[in-house]
Motif scaffolding. Sequence first.
Motif, PDB file in Angstrom:
ATOM      1  N   LEU A 412      49.459   6.745  -1.963  1.00 50.52           N
ATOM      2  CA  LEU A 412      48.844   7.785  -2.787  1.00 50.52           C
ATOM      3  C   LEU A 412      49.178   9.194  -2.305  1.00 50.52           C
ATOM      4  N   GLY A 413      49.736   9.342  -1.124  1.00 52.59           N
ATOM      5  CA  GLY A 413      49.979  10.672  -0.565  1.00 52.59           C
ATOM      6  C   GLY A 413      50.881  11.526  -1.426  1.00 52.59           C
ATOM      7  N   LEU A 414      52.015  10.971  -1.869  1.00 60.49           N
ATOM      8  CA  LEU A 414      52.937  11.743  -2.706  1.00 60.49           C
ATOM      9  C   LEU A 414      52.351  11.991  -4.094  1.00 60.49           C
ATOM     10  N   ALA A 415      51.592  11.055  -4.628  1.00 59.99           N
ATOM     11  CA  ALA A 415      50.946  11.253  -5.929  1.00 59.99           C
ATOM     12  C   ALA A 415      49.935  12.388  -5.841  1.00 59.99           C
ATOM     13  N   VAL A 416      49.157  12.448  -4.733  1.00 64.86           N
ATOM     14  CA  VAL A 416      48.206  13.543  -4.534  1.00 64.86           C
ATOM     15  C   VAL A 416      48.945  14.876  -4.416  1.00 64.86           C
ATOM     16  N   ALA A 417      50.050  14.910  -3.659  1.00 66.44           N
ATOM     17  CA  ALA A 417      50.837  16.138  -3.506  1.00 66.44           C
ATOM     18  C   ALA A 417      51.351  16.632  -4.861  1.00 66.44           C
ATOM     19  N   LYS A 418      51.875  15.731  -5.665  1.00 67.80           N
ATOM     20  CA  LYS A 418      52.382  16.100  -6.986  1.00 67.80           C
ATOM     21  C   LYS A 418      51.261  16.661  -7.866  1.00 67.80           C
ATOM     22  N   ALA A 419      50.100  16.023  -7.830  1.00 66.44           N
ATOM     23  CA  ALA A 419      48.994  16.470  -8.677  1.00 66.44           C
ATOM     24  C   ALA A 419      48.537  17.868  -8.296  1.00 66.44           C
ATOM     25  N   TRP A 420      48.429  18.162  -6.992  1.00 69.07           N
ATOM     26  CA  TRP A 420      47.955  19.483  -6.587  1.00 69.07           C
ATOM     27  C   TRP A 420      49.010  20.565  -6.817  1.00 69.07           C
ATOM     28  N   VAL A 421      50.276  20.252  -6.595  1.00 71.84           N
ATOM     29  CA  VAL A 421      51.326  21.242  -6.857  1.00 71.84           C
ATOM     30  C   VAL A 421      51.336  21.638  -8.337  1.00 71.84           C
ATOM     31  N   GLU A 422      51.293  20.655  -9.216  1.00 73.89           N
ATOM     32  CA  GLU A 422      51.293  20.963 -10.648  1.00 73.89           C
ATOM     33  C   GLU A 422      50.024  21.688 -11.061  1.00 73.89           C
ATOM     34  N   ALA A 423      48.882  21.368 -10.448  1.00 72.61           N
ATOM     35  CA  ALA A 423      47.642  22.068 -10.770  1.00 72.61           C
ATOM     36  C   ALA A 423      47.716  23.544 -10.389  1.00 72.61           C
ATOM     37  N   MET A 424      48.512  23.870  -9.355  1.00 73.67           N
ATOM     38  CA  MET A 424      48.668  25.271  -8.938  1.00 73.67           C
ATOM     39  C   MET A 424      49.810  25.967  -9.667  1.00 73.67           C
ATOM     40  N   GLY A 425      50.395  25.310 -10.648  1.00 76.55           N
ATOM     41  CA  GLY A 425      51.437  25.941 -11.461  1.00 76.55           C
ATOM     42  C   GLY A 425      52.832  25.782 -10.939  1.00 76.55           C
ATOM     43  N   GLY A 426      53.063  24.820 -10.035  1.00 72.25           N
ATOM     44  CA  GLY A 426      54.392  24.620  -9.488  1.00 72.25           C
ATOM     45  C   GLY A 426      55.012  23.314  -9.941  1.00 72.25           C
ATOM     46  N   ARG A 427      56.156  22.979  -9.358  1.00 76.27           N
ATOM     47  CA  ARG A 427      56.865  21.749  -9.630  1.00 76.27           C
ATOM     48  C   ARG A 427      57.237  21.090  -8.312  1.00 76.27           C
ATOM     49  N   ILE A 428      57.448  19.778  -8.356  1.00 69.94           N
ATOM     50  CA  ILE A 428      57.792  19.042  -7.152  1.00 69.94           C
ATOM     51  C   ILE A 428      58.888  18.045  -7.479  1.00 69.94           C
ATOM     52  N   GLY A 429      59.755  17.760  -6.491  1.00 65.82           N
ATOM     53  CA  GLY A 429      60.851  16.828  -6.733  1.00 65.82           C
ATOM     54  C   GLY A 429      61.399  16.301  -5.426  1.00 65.82           C
ATOM     55  N   VAL A 430      62.393  15.429  -5.553  1.00 67.67           N
ATOM     56  CA  VAL A 430      62.983  14.814  -4.376  1.00 67.67           C
ATOM     57  C   VAL A 430      64.451  14.542  -4.637  1.00 67.67           C
ATOM     58  N   GLU A 431      65.251  14.668  -3.581  1.00 65.30           N
ATOM     59  CA  GLU A 431      66.667  14.293  -3.608  1.00 65.30           C
ATOM     60  C   GLU A 431      66.919  13.401  -2.402  1.00 65.30           C
ATOM     61  N   SER A 432      67.654  12.319  -2.590  1.00 64.86           N
ATOM     62  CA  SER A 432      67.833  11.378  -1.485  1.00 64.86           C
ATOM     63  C   SER A 432      69.123  10.595  -1.641  1.00 64.86           C
ATOM     64  N   ARG A 433      69.681  10.190  -0.497  1.00 63.52           N
ATOM     65  CA  ARG A 433      70.846   9.311  -0.450  1.00 63.52           C
ATOM     66  C   ARG A 433      70.601   8.262   0.626  1.00 63.52           C
ATOM     67  N   ILE A 434      70.962   7.057   0.301  1.00 61.84           N
ATOM     68  CA  ILE A 434      70.780   5.968   1.245  1.00 61.84           C
ATOM     69  C   ILE A 434      71.584   6.243   2.520  1.00 61.84           C
TER      70      ILE A 434
END
Length: 448
Positions: A412-434
């Motif tokens: 739930l940690g990343l879901a909570v982070a996404k919810a609070w960032v969007e509530a403050m008017g921002g955006r969140i994302g991730v980039e990754s390579r194996i």
Amino acid sequence: MNRLWVRLTFAFGLVSLLGIGTIALLIDWQSGSQVRQYLARQETLAQSGLLSDLAAFYNMNGTWQGVETFVASYGQGRGSGAVYGRGRPPVLLADADGRILFDERGVRTNELLSADERDAALPLLQDQAVIGYLVVSTAGSGEADPAAKELLDRLRAVLLLAALVAAVLSLIAGATLGRRLAAPLDRMAEGAHSFSRRQWSHRIPERGSVETMAVSRALNEMASSLEQAETLRRNLTADIAHELRTPLAVLQGNLRALLDGVYPLTHAEIAALFDETRLLSRLVDDLRQLSLADTASPQLHCTRVDLIALLVSVAESFTAAADAHAVAFERELPEGELTVQADPDRLRQVLVNLIINALQHTPEGGRIILRAVRGSQITTVHIADTGKGIAPDDLPRVFDRFYRGDSSGTGLGLAVAKAWVEAMGGRIGVESRIGEGSRFWFTIPSVP
């Protein structure tokens, strides 16, 4: 009957009746006016020279014999035809005794004129003596003759019949159109009742006018959203039950073993049970935070925040944990003051969740980089690690609730982070390579 199609039917009928009634009154008034003008032409006809020509005909022949041909052809050889021709009233010619010698309509020949007709007639004179009568109409008293009255009566009857037929047809057309216009509303009502019974698979046919199709499409989209939300709710309930079941099962098993004497009541066993309670506590707290962030109006206290000071404070709190994991924790922060508009507590929680996630997935000897990039309107914060990375198929799901790439954490940690960032008017994302690691980022509004 309080139905829309019934009201539309009566509305069509009322509008049609008003229109037909108005037209009928105008036609009746105009027809009466035309008839009056038609009959008023007798004065003009009297002045056209017909009286003197008829008197001359009688003086020449001494009798009225052959006058029918004379009257019928009158005006064709003289200039008076413009007055006596088309549009003239019918003509009656009677002798001195009032016996009709010529009836242009061929109806009353050899009949006697009535007293009223004699009074309204134009006398034909010879040496001051009456030799005949010319009857143009009985309008001498201001009234129309019987033929004119009959014409008006027939016209009014036709208008009345036409009004009745038009009224019936308008009611039929109104009922047909009313039912067609009300049918989409009935389908929408049926669909709404289905949705109220949680029959989310029901769809409203998108037919009718542009407006009704738009409403039907909106209701169908709402049903799809509700169906998706219901599915997510069921999945969330199942996930919560699953996540709670594991630590509870461990606690119950270990406590039962302690009660039965299978395990000795040692400090190590108590510490293991305490760790399970901490996991339960964190799960409950994450659920609470997620619930707060998902509300329509999340409780935020946004103010001017010194982002550099906050990043340094959070990074220093994780220095010991990073050293324990043999992970290098680096910071790449701009010089000077960097102010953003945010809730400091929620922003700290977002940073903590992202750094904990990075620590959990970075092996010994790896490193975590905390970076901030200043912007005129937004500031971007990056948390990069050198962990094993995220599979491409799992990348779109990392912010989903209860998603876990491995067995660590509550999911739930990343879901909570996404919810609070969007509530403050921002955006969140991730980039990754194996094999190369991951880089999480989020934006927050800058303050000039």
